[in-house]
Design an enzyme around this catalytic site. Structure first.
Site, short mmCIF file in Angstrom:
data_model
loop_
_atom_site.label_atom_id
_atom_site.label_comp_id
_atom_site.label_asym_id
_atom_site.label_seq_id
_atom_site.Cartn_x
_atom_site.Cartn_y
_atom_site.Cartn_z
N GLY A 85 0.80 -1.21 0.00
CA GLY A 85 0.00 0.00 0.00
C GLY A 85 0.84 1.27 0.00
O GLY A 85 0.51 2.25 -0.67
N THR A 86 1.93 1.26 0.76
CA THR A 86 2.77 2.47 0.85
C THR A 86 3.32 2.83 -0.53
O THR A 86 3.27 3.99 -0.95
CB THR A 86 3.94 2.22 1.82
N ASN B 239 -7.85 3.84 8.86
CA ASN B 239 -7.23 2.70 9.54
C ASN B 239 -7.31 2.79 11.06
O ASN B 239 -7.19 1.77 11.74
CB ASN B 239 -5.77 2.57 9.11
N GLN C 260 -7.59 -0.14 3.50
CA GLN C 260 -8.44 -0.75 4.54
C GLN C 260 -9.79 -1.20 3.99
O GLN C 260 -10.49 -1.97 4.64
CB GLN C 260 -8.67 0.25 5.69
N SER D 285 -3.58 -3.27 -0.72
CA SER D 285 -2.46 -4.03 -0.14
C SER D 285 -2.94 -5.43 0.23
O SER D 285 -3.96 -5.58 0.91
CB SER D 285 -1.96 -3.30 1.11
N HIS E 91 -1.94 -7.82 2.32
CA HIS E 91 -1.98 -8.37 3.69
C HIS E 91 -3.14 -7.83 4.51
O HIS E 91 -3.35 -8.28 5.64
CB HIS E 91 -0.64 -8.15 4.41
N THR F 281 11.83 -7.05 -11.13
CA THR F 281 11.28 -8.39 -11.37
C THR F 281 10.11 -8.64 -10.42
O THR F 281 10.19 -8.36 -9.23
CB THR F 281 12.39 -9.46 -11.16
N CYS G 174 1.34 1.53 12.63
CA CYS G 174 2.49 2.43 12.56
C CYS G 174 2.74 3.11 13.89
O CYS G 174 3.85 3.57 14.15
CB CYS G 174 2.25 3.51 11.51
N1 PLP Z 1 -2.82 2.98 3.85
C1 PLP Z 1 -3.56 2.56 4.88
C2 PLP Z 1 -4.91 3.16 5.10
C3 PLP Z 1 -3.07 1.56 5.74
O1 PLP Z 1 -3.82 1.16 6.77
C4 PLP Z 1 -1.78 1.02 5.50
C5 PLP Z 1 -1.22 0.02 6.43
O2 PLP Z 1 -1.40 0.07 7.63
C6 PLP Z 1 -1.06 1.48 4.39
C7 PLP Z 1 -1.61 2.47 3.59
C8 PLP Z 1 0.28 0.92 4.06
O3 PLP Z 1 0.15 -0.35 3.47
P1 PLP Z 1 1.38 -1.36 3.45
O4 PLP Z 1 1.56 -1.90 4.81
O5 PLP Z 1 0.97 -2.44 2.48
O6 PLP Z 1 2.57 -0.59 2.93
#
Ligand code: PLP
Length: 400
Positions: free
Chosen positions: A72-73, A152, A180, A200, A202, A238, A328
């Site tokens: 996600g990041t 989140n 989310q 994302s 996971h 890759t 985080c």
């Molecule tokens: N955006 C939101 C709303 C999230 O909750 C998170 C992860 O906690 C992320 C982005 C980041 O995702 P990733 O852990 O896959 O980098």
């Protein structure tokens, strides 16, 4: 020792065993590079193509509109920096909200340093953005609006289609961090006028370290880093084939089961909220009561906000994994949450909430066990409350 019960599905979700089964051959037998022309390479390419279709189907997109990322990041950064870089960041204006994930907020701050004007929209005490705020903030030079689909920390859901339609009407692009929301809420990117969407694996029972960005056909996007030109020149490197296969499998399962999962989770979530509030006299719910993710609960305990980490550890000791905010926040333990501050909490209250997030594998029996243990854990912290001088009543959330 009693079995542990996991209630931190907003931080990460357990891998669905069916996803693991789908991934395993790509860890063991089919290890080809999807860019290779030989049989091994073609096998890997086919697997990546299948996953691309599965992810696209979950979003109502076409496979060409999906770019695989490391999570996600990266998807958030690719969306925001990629769009601005394609336009030229100087002199542009972007709009986001005050409750975004750091992946979006830090990225916007970086662009601000490079000459992009950034507006952070406020949210009300319910954690929901008023579309009129967006209308007011738009400028002729606004190029991008980035608003998360669901938060989140508090779990509130934003009026995406309305925000995206306003943005499109203005001629800007609309990005949503749906990390989310994907796999929990039905999303149709084209029907909802979304131009870019981050997800994302996971967060919906897929593997870690893999995600995707939906990029509507025709949206210009510069890659974050130069390289071999994979993913249609939008994300070099890759491919993480096994991870991508897992993401595809998780997307397919979510598409088939999401609606039923949501009905079941809303029922247990509401049972948890109602019972928790009626059996803990100092508990209050944070965020809108109904417009929240199916399994998401965020509560505060009046007067105990500074002790949220201790409460979390008490519950951990009793066998429950819960959170004191976003994952985080463990890197910033004890810091006030920017999300709770944006909801109107004072600095003391913004330091502590309890986030209980349910997932596909949680049951009502597990929730009942938590409900039994919670009053004891809260009571064990009460002496500290009196040392602090008592209640912090009268906050924004106390009236919800
Ligand atoms: N955006 C939101 C709303 C999230 O909750 C998170 C992860 O906690 C992320 C982005 C980041 O995702 P990733 O852990 O896959 O980098």
């Amino acid at each position: 020792m009693p079995a542990r019960i996991y209630f931190d599905n907003a931080a990460t979700t357990p891998l669905d065993p069916r996803v693991l089964v789908a991934m395993q051959p790509y860890q063991e037998a089919f290890w080809g590079n999807p860019s290779s022309l030989h049989g091994e390479g073609r096998q890997a390419r086919e697997a990546v193509d299948t996953a691309r279709r599965q992810v696209a189907d979950l979003l109502g997109a076409t496979p060409k509109e999906i770019v695989f990322t490391s999570g996600g990041t990266e998807a958030d950064n690719l969306a925001i920096q990629g769009v601005l870089e394609a336009i030229g960041p100087s002199g542009c204006h972007i709009i986001t909200s005050a409750i975004e994930h750091p992946a979006v907020l830090a990225c916007c701050r970086l662009l601000e340093c490079r000459g992009t004007a950034v507006t952070l929209l406020p949210v009300g005490s319910s954690g929901i953005l008023d579309p009129a705020e967006l209308v007011r903030a738009l400028r002729p030079e606004t190029r991008l609006v980035s608003i998360m689909a669901a938060n989140n920390v508090v779990g509130t859901i934003q009026p995406l289609a309305e925000l995206a339609a306003i943005t499109r009407g203005h001629g800007a692009l609309f990005h949503t961090d749906a990390v989310q929301a994907v796999g929990k809420l039905a999303i149709d990117v084209h029907a909802q006028s979304i131009d870019l969407l981050s997800l994302s694996g996971h967060k919906f029972h897929g593997p870690k370290g893999v995600g995707a960005l939906f990029v509507r056909n025709g949206v210009a996007l510069s890659p974050l880093f130069p390289g071999g030109g994979q993913e249609g020149d939008r994300r070099s490197g890759t491919e993480n084939v096994a991870g991508i296969v897992g993401l595809g499998a998780a997307a397919e399962i979510a598409r088939a089961e999401m609606a039923d999962d949501a009905v079941r989770l809303v029922r247990i979530r509401d049972h948890l909220i109602d019972t928790l509030l009626s059996t803990n006299d100092n508990a209050y719910l944070i965020g809108d009561r109904h417009r929240r993710l199916p399994g998401h609960i965020c509560v505060g305990f009046d007067g105990l906000e500074g002790e949220a980490i201790k409460l979390l550890m008490e519950l951990d000791e009793a066998g429950f994994a819960v959170s004191s905010g976003s994952a985080c926040s463990s890197h910033h333990a004890g810091q006030p949450s920017h999300v709770l501050r944006a909801l109107g909490f004072d600095v003391y209250k913004a330091r502590g909430s309890l986030r209980i997030t349910l997932g596909r594998f949680n049951t009502r029996e597990e929730v009942d066990k938590l409900l039994q243990s919670l009053p004891r854990a809260v009571a064990s912290l009460r002496p500290i409350r009196s040392l602090r001088g008592g209640s912090m009543a009268g906050s924004v959330v106390a009236s919800q």
